[in-house]
Design an enzyme around this catalytic site. Sequence first.
Site, PDB file in Angstrom:
ATOM      1  N   ASP A 193       4.629   3.094  -2.105  1.00  0.00           N
ATOM      2  CA  ASP A 193       3.920   2.297  -3.109  1.00  0.00           C
ATOM      3  C   ASP A 193       4.664   2.296  -4.438  1.00  0.00           C
ATOM      4  O   ASP A 193       5.185   3.324  -4.874  1.00  0.00           O
ATOM      5  CB  ASP A 193       2.515   2.867  -3.337  1.00  0.00           C
ATOM      6  CG  ASP A 193       1.570   2.595  -2.196  1.00  0.00           C
ATOM      7  OD1 ASP A 193       2.007   2.010  -1.183  1.00  0.00           O
ATOM      8  OD2 ASP A 193       0.392   2.982  -2.296  1.00  0.00           O
ATOM      9  N   ASP A 223       0.081 -10.122  -0.487  1.00  0.00           N
ATOM     10  CA  ASP A 223      -0.227  -9.092   0.495  1.00  0.00           C
ATOM     11  C   ASP A 223      -0.895  -7.901  -0.176  1.00  0.00           C
ATOM     12  O   ASP A 223      -0.489  -7.471  -1.266  1.00  0.00           O
ATOM     13  CB  ASP A 223       1.076  -8.651   1.177  1.00  0.00           C
ATOM     14  CG  ASP A 223       0.856  -7.598   2.231  1.00  0.00           C
ATOM     15  OD1 ASP A 223       0.220  -7.914   3.244  1.00  0.00           O
ATOM     16  OD2 ASP A 223       1.319  -6.459   2.032  1.00  0.00           O
ATOM     17  N   HIS A 227      -4.796  -3.313  -3.070  1.00  0.00           N
ATOM     18  CA  HIS A 227      -4.252  -1.959  -2.979  1.00  0.00           C
ATOM     19  C   HIS A 227      -3.229  -1.629  -4.054  1.00  0.00           C
ATOM     20  O   HIS A 227      -2.592  -0.573  -3.987  1.00  0.00           O
ATOM     21  CB  HIS A 227      -3.637  -1.741  -1.601  1.00  0.00           C
ATOM     22  CG  HIS A 227      -4.644  -1.741  -0.493  1.00  0.00           C
ATOM     23  ND1 HIS A 227      -5.706  -0.868  -0.470  1.00  0.00           N
ATOM     24  CD2 HIS A 227      -4.771  -2.532   0.609  1.00  0.00           C
ATOM     25  CE1 HIS A 227      -6.439  -1.100   0.609  1.00  0.00           C
ATOM     26  NE2 HIS A 227      -5.897  -2.112   1.272  1.00  0.00           N
ATOM     27  N   GLU A 268      -4.911 -11.319  -0.449  1.00  0.00           N
ATOM     28  CA  GLU A 268      -5.490 -10.619   0.696  1.00  0.00           C
ATOM     29  C   GLU A 268      -6.333  -9.466   0.162  1.00  0.00           C
ATOM     30  O   GLU A 268      -5.797  -8.444  -0.277  1.00  0.00           O
ATOM     31  CB  GLU A 268      -4.401 -10.081   1.624  1.00  0.00           C
ATOM     32  CG  GLU A 268      -4.977  -9.356   2.835  1.00  0.00           C
ATOM     33  CD  GLU A 268      -3.972  -8.474   3.551  1.00  0.00           C
ATOM     34  OE1 GLU A 268      -4.171  -8.216   4.751  1.00  0.00           O
ATOM     35  OE2 GLU A 268      -3.000  -8.021   2.913  1.00  0.00           O
TER      36      GLU A 268
END
Length: 520
Positions: A193, A223, A227, A268
């Site tokens: 990440d 995408d 997150h 998303e």
Amino acid sequence: MFTLQVLFRRAALVAAMAFFCASALAQPPATQTAAPASGVYYEIFVRAFYDSNGDGIGDLNGVTAKLDYIKSLGASGIWLMPINPSPSYHGYDITDYEGVNPQYGTLQDFHRLVEQAHKRGLKVVIDMVINHTSDQHPWFKAALNPNDPHHNWYLWATPNTDLHAISAVGGPAWHRAPNGQYYEGTFTGAMPDLNYDNPAVRQAMIDVGRFWLREGVDGFRLDAAQHIYDDLRTDMDSPVALEKNLAWWTEYRHGLEAVDPKVWLVGEVARQNPDDLTPYMGPLSTVFNFPVATQLIDSVKQERNLGIGRGLQYTYAAYRAHANGAFDDAPFLSNHDQDRVMSQLDDNVAHMRVAAALLLTLPGHPFVYYGEELGMQGSKPDEDIREPMRWYRHGKGPGIASWKGWSSKDGADISVEAEQADPASLLNLYRKLIGWREQVGALRDGVLRNVPLDDPHLLAYTLQDAQSRVLVVHNLSRDTRRVVLDAGAKVSSVLGQSKPGVVLASGTLTLPPYASALLH
């Protein structure tokens, strides 16, 4: 028979409208130029779509070669899954954000694809994978040195870190690097990440987006949009993580608008509660509607209306309220991370046809996963839901991508070659339904109002924009259903029917099994 309680509220109607006759759906007037865009996007896994050079791997030139097929569906745009260099077959761990996977072609090939798509009125959206990089990316390799500036581009464990923490997607959050340190990777250790608290990371990713806009793309599928800060299972309902996500995507959008004020961003956000999607309206153009995908498929399988219209009316009103009156949605049935629709529906073709009619009579920008229009099957693992496009009856012919074999039991009839010439095929049903969207503006942009019915096997709703209003009725069941229309329904003719046998006579609508109708 059942009574249709149509709740038309004059104060909520946008305007009185002039509507066209039913024949307009079948054939545009001779004086008409190009039809309005349908708003439908076609998702493509390049590796699996069409191979232009015979190496067995689908490529960008292969997509270009099949643009006329995509246009024949009535699509108004394409979404390309990742096209960047990557060590994996799927491409979601990128090693060069401004490059093209050499297996797919070159940047010049991409330019040609964009040029040819735009000539056909097709917009081009590409996957933007910026929650994480590949562990083979030069940035991450440099970051292994604690003294390198890139070290702070990633998230590293501290002495107080719980190295056994579970990530937001259910796996281990922390992974051991070759230097002995632990780094965060929400998805896998191959996908470290990025640290979005670092201004250099934020600017680098805005620059990446600007680069591709200058190369001609019209927007991005973002995408793992939730997150960026929603990394751990404990973050999933964190208002702090949500606030930071929204702040970043607002900054990102503003950064891209400096290059293209009309850039389109679809995120998303894989959540099943519609209220978790609404906050992203405004920072992004829209998000994929995961809740409605689940609800549509469950309703079709059970042949019962599980509150679809009521839920959509609530959700769409919330979207508009949050985005200062603007509206967009990205409904879909399945994508590259889920079992294909036909497999979820146990290869029931009648159910598949109803699912298609439900999807393509919803406002916004519906997404169709390549091969869905043929009824291709596919169940996880992921490779088996990303299999080669079925162009030919017997699976052999020019352009077949042979990067893997087919796992499903689809026969020769599940192919473009077989379905092209069959007026009753699923492929031609998709074309018909998408054609409705080109002709009826309300199907693309209208305000949806649920129409409550006593019959649990029926779904009805109105869609209205400034020019048109249509009543949509779906029979989800295997039996013929009859509906007595109230005088307030104000419908007088059938504009379109998904299958023969829909009859409107003396105020009664008759729907054959699994039929959908547009009325005005």
